[in-house]
Design a protein around this motif. Structure first.
Motif, PDB file in Angstrom:
ATOM      1  N   THR A  10       5.380  -9.601   6.263  1.00 42.60           N
ATOM      2  CA  THR A  10       4.201 -10.240   5.839  1.00 42.60           C
ATOM      3  C   THR A  10       3.232  -9.467   5.028  1.00 42.60           C
ATOM      4  N   ILE A  11       2.458  -9.142   4.483  1.00 35.18           N
ATOM      5  CA  ILE A  11       0.949  -8.343   4.164  1.00 35.18           C
ATOM      6  C   ILE A  11       0.076  -9.079   3.759  1.00 35.18           C
ATOM      7  N   GLU A  12      -1.509  -9.317   4.365  1.00 37.62           N
ATOM      8  CA  GLU A  12      -2.334 -10.269   3.639  1.00 37.62           C
ATOM      9  C   GLU A  12      -3.458  -9.293   3.618  1.00 37.62           C
ATOM     10  N   VAL A  13      -4.433  -9.176   1.918  1.00 39.34           N
ATOM     11  CA  VAL A  13      -4.807  -8.858   1.705  1.00 39.34           C
ATOM     12  C   VAL A  13      -6.508  -9.300   0.894  1.00 39.34           C
ATOM     13  N   ASP A  14      -7.174  -8.524   1.937  1.00 35.44           N
ATOM     14  CA  ASP A  14      -8.922  -9.439   1.058  1.00 35.44           C
ATOM     15  C   ASP A  14      -9.553  -8.970   0.973  1.00 35.44           C
ATOM     16  N   LEU A  15      -9.159  -9.277  -0.432  1.00 36.58           N
ATOM     17  CA  LEU A  15     -10.002  -7.737  -1.415  1.00 36.58           C
ATOM     18  C   LEU A  15     -11.623  -7.932  -1.901  1.00 36.58           C
ATOM     19  N   GLU A  16     -12.316  -9.013  -1.041  1.00 28.42           N
ATOM     20  CA  GLU A  16     -13.779  -9.028  -1.268  1.00 28.42           C
ATOM     21  C   GLU A  16     -13.305  -7.954   0.151  1.00 28.42           C
ATOM     22  N   ASN A  17     -13.181  -8.176   1.042  1.00 29.95           N
ATOM     23  CA  ASN A  17     -13.592  -7.329   1.968  1.00 29.95           C
ATOM     24  C   ASN A  17     -13.008  -5.687   2.523  1.00 29.95           C
ATOM     25  N   LYS A  18     -11.616  -5.126   1.696  1.00 32.71           N
ATOM     26  CA  LYS A  18     -10.596  -4.529   1.527  1.00 32.71           C
ATOM     27  C   LYS A  18     -10.205  -4.347   2.490  1.00 32.71           C
ATOM     28  N   ILE A  19      -9.921  -5.158   4.002  1.00 33.89           N
ATOM     29  CA  ILE A  19      -8.771  -5.354   4.532  1.00 33.89           C
ATOM     30  C   ILE A  19      -7.293  -6.047   4.411  1.00 33.89           C
ATOM     31  N   LEU A  20      -6.885  -4.981   4.640  1.00 37.28           N
ATOM     32  CA  LEU A  20      -4.924  -5.755   5.074  1.00 37.28           C
ATOM     33  C   LEU A  20      -4.674  -5.936   6.319  1.00 37.28           C
ATOM     34  N   SER A  21      -4.196  -6.576   6.355  1.00 38.40           N
ATOM     35  CA  SER A  21      -3.162  -7.623   7.580  1.00 38.40           C
ATOM     36  C   SER A  21      -1.806  -7.343   7.513  1.00 38.40           C
ATOM     37  N   VAL A  22      -1.499  -6.773   8.806  1.00 36.66           N
ATOM     38  CA  VAL A  22       0.001  -7.233   8.568  1.00 36.66           C
ATOM     39  C   VAL A  22       0.282  -6.738   9.797  1.00 36.66           C
ATOM     40  N   ASP A  23       1.630  -7.506  10.562  1.00 35.21           N
ATOM     41  CA  ASP A  23       2.167  -7.222  11.935  1.00 35.21           C
ATOM     42  C   ASP A  23       2.715  -6.383  11.720  1.00 35.21           C
ATOM     43  N   LEU A  24       2.757  -4.991  12.001  1.00 35.46           N
ATOM     44  CA  LEU A  24       3.139  -4.146  12.492  1.00 35.46           C
ATOM     45  C   LEU A  24       3.422  -3.107  13.958  1.00 35.46           C
ATOM     46  N   LYS A  25       4.634  -2.579  13.863  1.00 41.88           N
ATOM     47  CA  LYS A  25       4.756  -2.222  15.841  1.00 41.88           C
ATOM     48  C   LYS A  25       4.671  -0.541  15.660  1.00 41.88           C
ATOM     49  N   GLU A  26       3.411  -0.126  16.186  1.00 38.06           N
ATOM     50  CA  GLU A  26       3.262   1.036  17.073  1.00 38.06           C
ATOM     51  C   GLU A  26       3.816   2.271  16.459  1.00 38.06           C
ATOM     52  N   GLU A  27       5.109   2.017  16.342  1.00 38.12           N
ATOM     53  CA  GLU A  27       6.102   3.131  16.255  1.00 38.12           C
ATOM     54  C   GLU A  27       6.079   3.352  14.451  1.00 38.12           C
ATOM     55  N   LYS A  28       5.759   1.827  13.686  1.00 39.06           N
ATOM     56  CA  LYS A  28       6.093   1.691  12.390  1.00 39.06           C
ATOM     57  C   LYS A  28       4.695   2.839  11.787  1.00 39.06           C
ATOM     58  N   LEU A  29       4.012   2.581  12.016  1.00 39.03           N
ATOM     59  CA  LEU A  29       2.611   3.303  11.329  1.00 39.03           C
ATOM     60  C   LEU A  29       2.248   3.989  10.794  1.00 39.03           C
ATOM     61  N   GLU A  30       2.350   5.220  10.889  1.00 37.39           N
ATOM     62  CA  GLU A  30       3.119   6.395  10.500  1.00 37.39           C
ATOM     63  C   GLU A  30       3.647   6.045   9.188  1.00 37.39           C
ATOM     64  N   ASP A  31       4.930   5.537   9.062  1.00 35.39           N
ATOM     65  CA  ASP A  31       5.766   5.224   7.490  1.00 35.39           C
ATOM     66  C   ASP A  31       5.282   4.779   7.086  1.00 35.39           C
ATOM     67  N   PHE A  32       4.760   3.019   8.023  1.00 35.53           N
ATOM     68  CA  PHE A  32       3.950   2.219   6.834  1.00 35.53           C
ATOM     69  C   PHE A  32       2.597   3.175   5.779  1.00 35.53           C
ATOM     70  N   LYS A  33       1.449   3.558   6.105  1.00 33.28           N
ATOM     71  CA  LYS A  33       0.309   4.917   6.371  1.00 33.28           C
ATOM     72  C   LYS A  33       1.197   5.452   5.071  1.00 33.28           C
TER      73      LYS A  33
END
Length: 64
Positions: A27-50
């Motif tokens: 699940t990905i949540e995006v706060d459009l007003e503040n341009k903040i994205l939230s995702v429950d992501l493990k550290e090893e998946k960070l580069e792939d996600f980016k």
């Protein structure tokens, strides 16, 4: 994890992000007003996600 993002300007952007990335990253949540994205992501998946996020045309400015 929370990220400050650029180029996420409307609900269509949010829907594109969700449709493209939620199957792999959960699940990905995006706060459009503040341009903040939230995702429950493990550290090893960070580069792939980016990389996949930026391939969609958006930018991660930094981790919050």
């Amino acid at each position: 994890m929370k990220f400050k993002v650029n180029n996420v300007n409307c609900i269509n952007c949010v829907n594109l992000i969700k449709k493209s990335l939620e199957n792999e990253y959960g699940t990905i949540e995006v706060d459009l007003e503040n341009k903040i994205l939230s995702v429950d992501l493990k550290e090893e998946k960070l580069e792939d996600f980016k990389n996949e996020f930026e391939e969609l045309g958006f930018e991660i400015v930094g981790r919050i």
